[in-house]
Design a protein around this motif. Sequence first.
Motif, PDB file in Angstrom:
ATOM      1  N   UNK A  27      39.806  21.338  70.098  1.00 51.73           N
ATOM      2  CA  UNK A  27      39.664  22.170  68.893  1.00 51.73           C
ATOM      3  C   UNK A  27      40.598  21.726  67.761  1.00 51.73           C
ATOM      4  N   UNK A  30      39.233  18.654  66.368  1.00 50.53           N
ATOM      5  CA  UNK A  30      37.999  18.978  65.630  1.00 50.53           C
ATOM      6  C   UNK A  30      38.337  19.337  64.185  1.00 50.53           C
ATOM      7  N   UNK A  31      39.415  20.115  63.998  1.00 54.10           N
ATOM      8  CA  UNK A  31      39.811  20.498  62.638  1.00 54.10           C
ATOM      9  C   UNK A  31      40.200  19.262  61.826  1.00 54.10           C
ATOM     10  N   UNK A  34      37.059  17.194  61.075  1.00 57.92           N
ATOM     11  CA  UNK A  34      36.146  17.784  60.090  1.00 57.92           C
ATOM     12  C   UNK A  34      36.449  17.191  58.706  1.00 57.92           C
ATOM     13  N   UNK A  37      36.645  12.572  59.500  1.00 65.62           N
ATOM     14  CA  UNK A  37      35.388  11.886  59.829  1.00 65.62           C
ATOM     15  C   UNK A  37      34.342  12.084  58.737  1.00 65.62           C
TER      16      UNK A  37
END
Lengths: 128, 137
Positions: A27, A30-31, A34, A37
């Motif tokens: 997670x 992922x932040x 975001x 990427x």
Amino acid sequence: MSERYSRVGRPRPTGSRADLRAWYAVRITALALFVLALAHFSMTHFVFDPADQTAEWIAQTRWNSVALRFLDWSMLVAVIIHAFLGMRTVAQDYVPARIRTVALFVLYLLAAGLLFIGTTVVLTLPLK
Amino acid sequence: MARSTAPLPPRRTLKDYLAYRGGEGMVAWAFHRISGVAVWAFVLLHVLDIYFVGGNPQAYNELLKIYASPAGRMMETLLGAALFYHALNGMRIVVMDFWPALTAYHRTLWRIVWVLFFAIGIPGAYIILKPIWEVVR
């Protein structure tokens, strides 16, 4: 016992400490991804056209500063952690238990290999 | 060993699968996993191709021609769709994981994901695919 699946995704693991760390790592990366990427994809497809991004262009323009290389290397680290922990979850779900340890070992080996290759090119491509 | 006399389950057709009513949460999860595995596969390729920038620039430039070809642009559009869906739905998951009360709105959040996906994705796809029309013209 917590449910394995929920509408949310994979619930926060309550048993294994390794699973809990992996859950948080996926997670947190992922932040970061975001931003990193999607910015990378936008830069390589919307700002510049793929046809113009030759090896020379990458060396002279895209990777002509240490800061830009560090940014891309940070993305590499985040993407490898995120993607391979994601694939670890997939392997835990679908790979039969008798070969799961071997499959996870191969997966981690592949992750280490990609990190090595990516780091090598970021560090060794001469600054122009 | 005696054969089971239990009746076989009815054979499913494509129509049955299309009529599946698993709910938004299930479909969101399936798309998230499929798009994640697809992006993972591209990451493997991308790290290797970037290695050629230093190791064999001519080979990289040859590969670039494939990426810039019409077929390559179609694949990059699909890659962008997978990446963008995974990123948007991933944010939906993170938001609900850290603020569980929002789980009650998971369908609304999924619809927001699709609105953003098409609102930003269609112009994005146009930019990637535009050189194909220019070549055709």
